[in-house]
Design a protein around this motif. Structure first.
Motif, PDB file in Angstrom:
ATOM      1  N   SER A 177      87.396  67.087  34.654  1.00  0.00           N
ATOM      2  CA  SER A 177      85.942  66.997  34.443  1.00  0.00           C
ATOM      3  C   SER A 177      85.338  66.470  35.745  1.00  0.00           C
ATOM      4  N   PRO A 178      84.029  66.665  35.950  1.00  0.00           N
ATOM      5  CA  PRO A 178      83.424  66.097  37.172  1.00  0.00           C
ATOM      6  C   PRO A 178      83.671  64.593  37.264  1.00  0.00           C
ATOM      7  N   TYR A 179      83.629  63.884  36.125  1.00  0.00           N
ATOM      8  CA  TYR A 179      83.902  62.438  36.135  1.00  0.00           C
ATOM      9  C   TYR A 179      85.318  62.168  36.632  1.00  0.00           C
ATOM     10  N   SER A 180      86.308  62.795  35.977  1.00  0.00           N
ATOM     11  CA  SER A 180      87.685  62.448  36.334  1.00  0.00           C
ATOM     12  C   SER A 180      88.030  62.917  37.756  1.00  0.00           C
ATOM     13  N   ALA A 181      87.425  64.040  38.183  1.00  0.00           N
ATOM     14  CA  ALA A 181      87.681  64.506  39.556  1.00  0.00           C
ATOM     15  C   ALA A 181      87.107  63.502  40.558  1.00  0.00           C
ATOM     16  N   SER A 182      85.935  62.949  40.240  1.00  0.00           N
ATOM     17  CA  SER A 182      85.336  61.979  41.176  1.00  0.00           C
ATOM     18  C   SER A 182      86.159  60.688  41.202  1.00  0.00           C
ATOM     19  N   LYS A 183      86.704  60.286  40.055  1.00  0.00           N
ATOM     20  CA  LYS A 183      87.548  59.080  40.027  1.00  0.00           C
ATOM     21  C   LYS A 183      88.848  59.344  40.792  1.00  0.00           C
ATOM     22  N   ALA A 184      89.423  60.532  40.616  1.00  0.00           N
ATOM     23  CA  ALA A 184      90.670  60.861  41.326  1.00  0.00           C
ATOM     24  C   ALA A 184      90.433  60.796  42.836  1.00  0.00           C
ATOM     25  N   ALA A 185      89.302  61.351  43.275  1.00  0.00           N
ATOM     26  CA  ALA A 185      88.996  61.332  44.714  1.00  0.00           C
ATOM     27  C   ALA A 185      88.913  59.886  45.210  1.00  0.00           C
ATOM     28  N   SER A 186      88.302  59.020  44.401  1.00  0.00           N
ATOM     29  CA  SER A 186      88.174  57.628  44.852  1.00  0.00           C
ATOM     30  C   SER A 186      89.544  56.950  44.906  1.00  0.00           C
ATOM     31  N   ASP A 187      90.428  57.287  43.969  1.00  0.00           N
ATOM     32  CA  ASP A 187      91.795  56.715  44.005  1.00  0.00           C
ATOM     33  C   ASP A 187      92.486  57.119  45.317  1.00  0.00           C
ATOM     34  N   HIS A 188      92.323  58.404  45.689  1.00  0.00           N
ATOM     35  CA  HIS A 188      92.976  58.883  46.918  1.00  0.00           C
ATOM     36  C   HIS A 188      92.437  58.144  48.144  1.00  0.00           C
ATOM     37  N   LEU A 189      91.118  57.915  48.158  1.00  0.00           N
ATOM     38  CA  LEU A 189      90.533  57.188  49.300  1.00  0.00           C
ATOM     39  C   LEU A 189      91.119  55.780  49.402  1.00  0.00           C
ATOM     40  N   VAL A 190      91.229  55.115  48.260  1.00  0.00           N
ATOM     41  CA  VAL A 190      91.741  53.730  48.270  1.00  0.00           C
ATOM     42  C   VAL A 190      93.179  53.715  48.807  1.00  0.00           C
ATOM     43  N   ARG A 191      93.994  54.652  48.338  1.00  0.00           N
ATOM     44  CA  ARG A 191      95.393  54.709  48.835  1.00  0.00           C
ATOM     45  C   ARG A 191      95.422  55.009  50.332  1.00  0.00           C
ATOM     46  N   ALA A 192      94.521  55.898  50.767  1.00  0.00           N
ATOM     47  CA  ALA A 192      94.487  56.246  52.198  1.00  0.00           C
ATOM     48  C   ALA A 192      94.142  55.015  53.038  1.00  0.00           C
ATOM     49  N   TRP A 193      93.215  54.186  52.553  1.00  0.00           N
ATOM     50  CA  TRP A 193      92.828  52.984  53.320  1.00  0.00           C
ATOM     51  C   TRP A 193      93.983  51.972  53.361  1.00  0.00           C
ATOM     52  N   HIS A 194      94.830  52.005  52.355  1.00  0.00           N
ATOM     53  CA  HIS A 194      96.000  51.128  52.364  1.00  0.00           C
ATOM     54  C   HIS A 194      97.022  51.640  53.381  1.00  0.00           C
ATOM     55  N   THR A 196      96.763  53.956  55.804  1.00  0.00           N
ATOM     56  CA  THR A 196      96.340  54.190  57.188  1.00  0.00           C
ATOM     57  C   THR A 196      95.906  52.905  57.883  1.00  0.00           C
ATOM     58  N   TYR A 197      95.126  52.086  57.168  1.00  0.00           N
ATOM     59  CA  TYR A 197      94.535  50.914  57.837  1.00  0.00           C
ATOM     60  C   TYR A 197      95.152  49.592  57.390  1.00  0.00           C
ATOM     61  N   GLY A 198      96.090  49.660  56.454  1.00  0.00           N
ATOM     62  CA  GLY A 198      96.745  48.416  56.018  1.00  0.00           C
ATOM     63  C   GLY A 198      95.876  47.554  55.118  1.00  0.00           C
ATOM     64  N   LEU A 199      94.826  48.131  54.509  1.00  0.00           N
ATOM     65  CA  LEU A 199      94.005  47.327  53.595  1.00  0.00           C
ATOM     66  C   LEU A 199      94.852  46.987  52.368  1.00  0.00           C
ATOM     67  N   PRO A 200      94.929  45.703  51.989  1.00  0.00           N
ATOM     68  CA  PRO A 200      95.775  45.338  50.838  1.00  0.00           C
ATOM     69  C   PRO A 200      95.090  45.733  49.523  1.00  0.00           C
ATOM     70  N   VAL A 201      95.621  46.748  48.866  1.00  0.00           N
ATOM     71  CA  VAL A 201      94.978  47.245  47.642  1.00  0.00           C
ATOM     72  C   VAL A 201      95.979  47.302  46.497  1.00  0.00           C
ATOM     73  N   VAL A 202      95.436  47.250  45.273  1.00  0.00           N
ATOM     74  CA  VAL A 202      96.186  47.583  44.056  1.00  0.00           C
ATOM     75  C   VAL A 202      95.274  48.473  43.215  1.00  0.00           C
ATOM     76  N   LEU A 203      95.881  49.305  42.377  1.00  0.00           N
ATOM     77  CA  LEU A 203      95.085  50.218  41.555  1.00  0.00           C
ATOM     78  C   LEU A 203      95.556  50.143  40.105  1.00  0.00           C
ATOM     79  N   THR A 204      94.623  50.431  39.181  1.00  0.00           N
ATOM     80  CA  THR A 204      95.018  50.564  37.775  1.00  0.00           C
ATOM     81  C   THR A 204      94.367  51.806  37.181  1.00  0.00           C
ATOM     82  N   ASN A 205      95.077  52.430  36.242  1.00  0.00           N
ATOM     83  CA  ASN A 205      94.558  53.580  35.501  1.00  0.00           C
ATOM     84  C   ASN A 205      94.642  53.242  34.025  1.00  0.00           C
TER      85      ASN A 205
END
Ligand code: NAD
Ligand code: DAU
Length: 375
Positions: A177-194, A196-205
């Motif tokens: 859905s547009p909602y879940s696709a937009s959330k998936a994109a944001s998850d990918h960005l967060v992982r990329a910042w971890h 590539t840039y070493g930002l300390p992140v954790v995620l939950t679904n």
């Protein structure tokens, strides 16, 4: 083996400045209330104050706690799509911990108006990551060591299940859905910042939340309030779609555990061990109301099948064994307890519901076009 929930002040350790995005929403509000009540942390609540936002519950807690605590809650009315405002808000908050919940969250709205989902959930998260990274890089070594950004996502990024199986941290992404696709994109960005840039992140679904203060456009509050009013309760399609329901306070426990003790770069799936069809949910609510609010009983006669949600995912189910074995989390409320509390709360807060209900103006068109069929 599940342990009991440690005190929140202990979990936070030296993290004193907490930035919660979306803290005026349903789950964010529950997080902010718990932080105010159960720790001494200073909470910066960044929210655009959109249709789903409400500060009544937080104001009640602040009043309950007295003036001393009022100085620990700072509302920052900021839209995450405004990079300059986000940078300023993050600089002011100067956080030790970021709990990122702000998002457009309602699937039906994403179908009728996807633009704001792409802007808030994708661009908004991107802006937050940029601002947070820049602040993180200026922290002292001691503060950098304990800093974390926790990104809150949904089980919907994994797509839809048939009758068998469960989503887990290794399930491939397949948002639909547009909602879940937009959330998936944001998850990918967060992982990329971890990575590539070493930002300390954790995620939950997490799976479907319910409980007091939920904006009354989601299934459980819709069903309770329609039934109380003696109005038709709309059940999409055949009513046999399955969701896994979790009481919101149990989600808050999980979020605070992961935020403070989760392994950096990891994601954790959170579910309620409580799969139900939508038909089960609305009939259970109607049966409860027959006992506690007999005015329009039998309420089940109000349930009406309506045209299905386009692209409606059939089943979600979560395997929560990672968070359970690594962090000792398990839900503290059964579905029956959580639902009873929720129904009691909505019965007592009908005025609040009437006020916030005036903000619902979205997909009525779709529902009006639908033929109602007695279930
Ligand atoms: P909600 O809609 O009740 O609250 C979301 C809050 O975010 C609102 O106060 C809104 O104003 C704010 N917000 C939205 N866009 C913003 C922007 N551009 N800038 C600043 N603030 C913005 O949602 P919720 O149910 O509390 O969900 C919170 C988070 O948890 C979301 O990220 C959602 O995807 C996720 N989630 C929700 C559930 C659920 O069942 N509700 C389950 C799993 C995950
Ligand atoms: O799974 C987690 C997700 O749960 C979160 O990421 C979302 O933010 C949250 O909104 C929720 O999404 P759902 O689409 O599952 O929630 P909703 O309450 O809108 O619908 C639950 C189910 O009930 C879904 O199968 C659609 C159905 N439904 C919903 C409404 C509002 C009805 O049958 N009638 C209704 O009136």
């Amino acid at each position: 083996m599940a342990k009991s929930m440690p005190p929140i002040a202990d979990l936070l350790d030296n993290r004193q400045r907490i930035l919660v995005t979306g803290g005026a929403g349903f789950i964010g509000g529950a997080v902010v209330r718990r932080l105010l009540k159960e720790s001494n942390a200073i909470v910066f609540n960044l929210d655009k104050m959109g249709y789903a936002s409400n500060l009544t519950s937080i104001k009640e807690v602040i009043e309950e706690l007295g003036d001393t605590y009022q100085s620990r809650h700072y509302l920052q009315i900021v839209d995450l799509t405004d990079i300059k405002a986000v940078q300023k808000a993050v600089r002011i908050a100067d956080p030790d911990l970021v709990i990122h919940l702000a998002a457009e969250s309602h699937v039906d709205r994403s179908i009728s108006s996807p633009d704001v989902f792409i802007e808030s959930n994708i661009i908004g998260t991107y802006n937050l990551l940029k601002a947070v990274r820049s602040n993180f890089e200026q922290l002292s070594q001691k503060r950098r060591q304990q800093f974390r950004l926790h990104h809150i996502s949904t089980d919907e990024v994994f797509g839809s299940l048939e009758n068998e199986g469960q989503f887990s941290e290794i399930t491939p992404y397949y948002p639909r859905s547009p909602y879940s696709a937009s959330k998936a994109a944001s998850d990918h960005l967060v992982r990329a910042w971890h990575h590539t840039y070493g930002l300390p992140v954790v995620l939950t679904n997490c799976s479907n939340n319910y409980g007091p203060w939920q904006f009354p456009e989601k299934l459980i509050p819709v069903a309770i309030l329609k039934a109380i009013a003696g109005d038709s309760i709309p059940l999409y399609g055949d009513g046999l779609n399955i969701r896994d329901w979790l009481y919101v306070e149990d989600h808050v426990d999980a979020l605070l555990l992961v935020a403070c003790q989760g392994t950096l770069g990891r994601s954790y799936c959170i579910g309620g061990y409580s799969e139900k069809t939508n038909k089960d949910i609305v009939t259970t609510i109607c049966a409860q109301l027959d006992k506690h609010y007999p005015d329009s009983a039998p309420h089940a006669q109000l349930i009406k099948q309506v045209t299905d949600r386009p692209g409606h995912d059939r089943r979600y189910a979560i395997d929560s064994s990672r968070i359970s074995s690594e962090l000792g989390w398990k839900p503290r409320h059964t579905f029956e307890e959580g639902l009873a509390r929720t129904i009691a709360w909505y019965l007592l807060h009908q005025d609040w519901c009437k006020t916030v209900n005036q903000k619902i103006s979205y997909s009525k068109k779709r529902l009006r076009k639908q033929k109602l069929t007695l279930c």
